[in-house]
Write a protein that holds these residues in place. Structure first.
Motif, PDB file in Angstrom:
ATOM      1  N   THR A   1      39.911 -41.931 -12.674  1.00  0.00           N
ATOM      2  CA  THR A   1      40.404 -42.146 -14.035  1.00  0.00           C
ATOM      3  C   THR A   1      41.055 -40.871 -14.560  1.00  0.00           C
ATOM      4  OG1 THR A   1      38.612 -43.715 -14.431  1.00  0.00           O
ATOM      5  CG2 THR A   1      39.714 -42.824 -16.371  1.00  0.00           C
ATOM      6  N   VAL A   2      42.236 -41.016 -15.151  1.00  0.00           N
ATOM      7  CA  VAL A   2      42.940 -39.883 -15.747  1.00  0.00           C
ATOM      8  C   VAL A   2      42.045 -39.257 -16.819  1.00  0.00           C
ATOM      9  CG1 VAL A   2      44.949 -39.193 -17.130  1.00  0.00           C
ATOM     10  CG2 VAL A   2      45.217 -40.864 -15.268  1.00  0.00           C
ATOM     11  N   GLY A   3      41.978 -37.933 -16.793  1.00  0.00           N
ATOM     12  CA  GLY A   3      41.177 -37.195 -17.766  1.00  0.00           C
ATOM     13  C   GLY A   3      39.755 -36.894 -17.282  1.00  0.00           C
ATOM     14  N   LYS A   4      39.388 -37.420 -16.132  1.00  0.00           N
ATOM     15  CA  LYS A   4      38.029 -37.209 -15.610  1.00  0.00           C
ATOM     16  C   LYS A   4      38.054 -36.175 -14.486  1.00  0.00           C
ATOM     17  CE  LYS A   4      36.042 -40.762 -17.783  1.00  0.00           C
ATOM     18  NZ  LYS A   4      34.776 -40.902 -18.382  1.00  0.00           N
ATOM     19  N   THR A   5      36.885 -35.566 -14.297  1.00  0.00           N
ATOM     20  CA  THR A   5      36.694 -34.618 -13.213  1.00  0.00           C
ATOM     21  C   THR A   5      35.651 -35.185 -12.261  1.00  0.00           C
ATOM     22  OG1 THR A   5      37.240 -32.762 -14.654  1.00  0.00           O
ATOM     23  CG2 THR A   5      36.071 -32.239 -12.625  1.00  0.00           C
ATOM     24  N   TYR A   6      35.918 -35.039 -10.971  1.00  0.00           N
ATOM     25  CA  TYR A   6      35.068 -35.612  -9.937  1.00  0.00           C
ATOM     26  C   TYR A   6      34.662 -34.545  -8.932  1.00  0.00           C
ATOM     27  CZ  TYR A   6      36.928 -40.002 -11.708  1.00  0.00           C
ATOM     28  OH  TYR A   6      37.276 -41.054 -12.520  1.00  0.00           O
ATOM     29  N   LEU A   7      33.570 -34.822  -8.268  1.00  0.00           N
ATOM     30  CA  LEU A   7      33.135 -34.057  -7.118  1.00  0.00           C
ATOM     31  C   LEU A   7      33.207 -35.005  -5.929  1.00  0.00           C
ATOM     32  CD1 LEU A   7      31.544 -31.702  -5.655  1.00  0.00           C
ATOM     33  CD2 LEU A   7      29.487 -32.967  -6.270  1.00  0.00           C
ATOM     34  N   TRP A   8      33.885 -34.608  -4.875  1.00  0.00           N
ATOM     35  CA  TRP A   8      33.890 -35.419  -3.663  1.00  0.00           C
ATOM     36  C   TRP A   8      33.261 -34.598  -2.561  1.00  0.00           C
ATOM     37  CZ3 TRP A   8      36.594 -33.983   0.748  1.00  0.00           C
ATOM     38  CH2 TRP A   8      37.608 -33.035   0.585  1.00  0.00           C
TER      39      TRP A   8
END
Length: 189
Positions: free
Chosen positions: A64-71
Motif C-alpha cells: 500500500t502506498v504510504g506504508k513501510t514494510y519489512l521483507w
C-alpha cells in the motif's frame, strides 16, 4: 530504507550456496508503534545459487502506498534447529509516484534508461527490478552490478572506511561467484 513506486515490486537477494534448501519469503507491515505485523502467509520457495528474485504477483501480496514494510527471506537450514536459519531482511517504503517523474518515465524507451531514471530519483527497488529484467535468470548482469556499485558509492561512511571497502569487496566477490556459477551452468547444458 529503499523506496519503491510499485505496489508489486521485485525483490532480490543473493544465495551463495549451491545446496538446495527450502526457503520462506515473509512480509511484515510496520504498525503505528513501529512493530512489524505479518502480512499474508509465508511464500514457500527453494534456494538456488546466485541472484534470486521474487516479484510480488497481484494475487499474492499487494503493498500500500504510504506504508513501510519489512521483507525477509529465510533459508531453512535445519528443521530441528531454527536458530541455524539464514535470514536476509530489508525495509521497503511504498511512495506515491510524483507527477513530474511519471512524465519523465513515459518518455524513456529502454530498460537501461528506466534503470537510470529510477536510480537517479532514489527508487532503488524499482531500478534493481528493471536491471534484473535485463539480466539472464539467476544472474546479476552488468546493469544491476553497476547499480549496486553506485548504491554503495552513494554514501560512503567516511568515519569507517574499512566498512565501505568491505562492501565494495563483497560486491566484487559476489560478481566473481556469479560468474563461476554461470560458467558451471553453461557447462552443464
Amino acid at each position: 530504507m529503499g523506496a519503491t513506486l510499485s505496489t508489486h515490486p521485485t525483490l532480490a537477494w543473493f544465495v551463495p550456496d549451491a545446496i538446495i534448501k527450502p526457503m520462506e519469503f515473509r512480509l511484515y507491515e510496520y504498525d503505528a508503534q513501529g512493530k512489524p505485523q505479518p502480512v499474508g502467509q509465508p511464500i514457500q520457495l527453494q534456494s538456488s545459487p546466485g541472484i534470486m528474485r521474487l516479484s510480488l504477483a497481484r494475487e499474492q501480496l499487494k503493498l500500500t502506498v504510504g506504508k513501510t514494510y519489512l521483507w525477509q527471506v529465510v533459508i531453512l537450514c535445519d528443521p530441528d534447529s531454527p536458530s541455524s536459519d539464514l535470514i536476509v531482511r530489508s525495509d521497503i517504503q511504498v511512495v506515491e509516484t510524483p507527477l513530474a517523474f511519471a512524465q519523465q518515465l513515459a518518455q524513456v524507451n529502454t530498460g537501461s534508461e528506466k534503470v537510470e531514471l529510477y536510480a537517479g530519483a532514489g527508487f532503488w527497488y524499482d531500478a534493481m527490478g528493471e536491471a534484473l529484467q535485463l539480466a539472464p535468470p539467476w544472474q546479476l548482469g552488468e546493469v544491476a552490478a553497476s547499480l549496486l556499485r553506485d548504491l554503495v558509492n552513494l554514501e560512503p561512511d567516511e568515519t569507517r572506511p574499512e566498512i565501505y571497502t568491505a562492501e565494495l569487496e563483497l560486491i566484487e566477490n559476489t560478481r566473481s561467484i556469479l560468474r563461476a556459477t554461470d560458467s558451471r551452468k553453461e557447462r552443464q547444458k
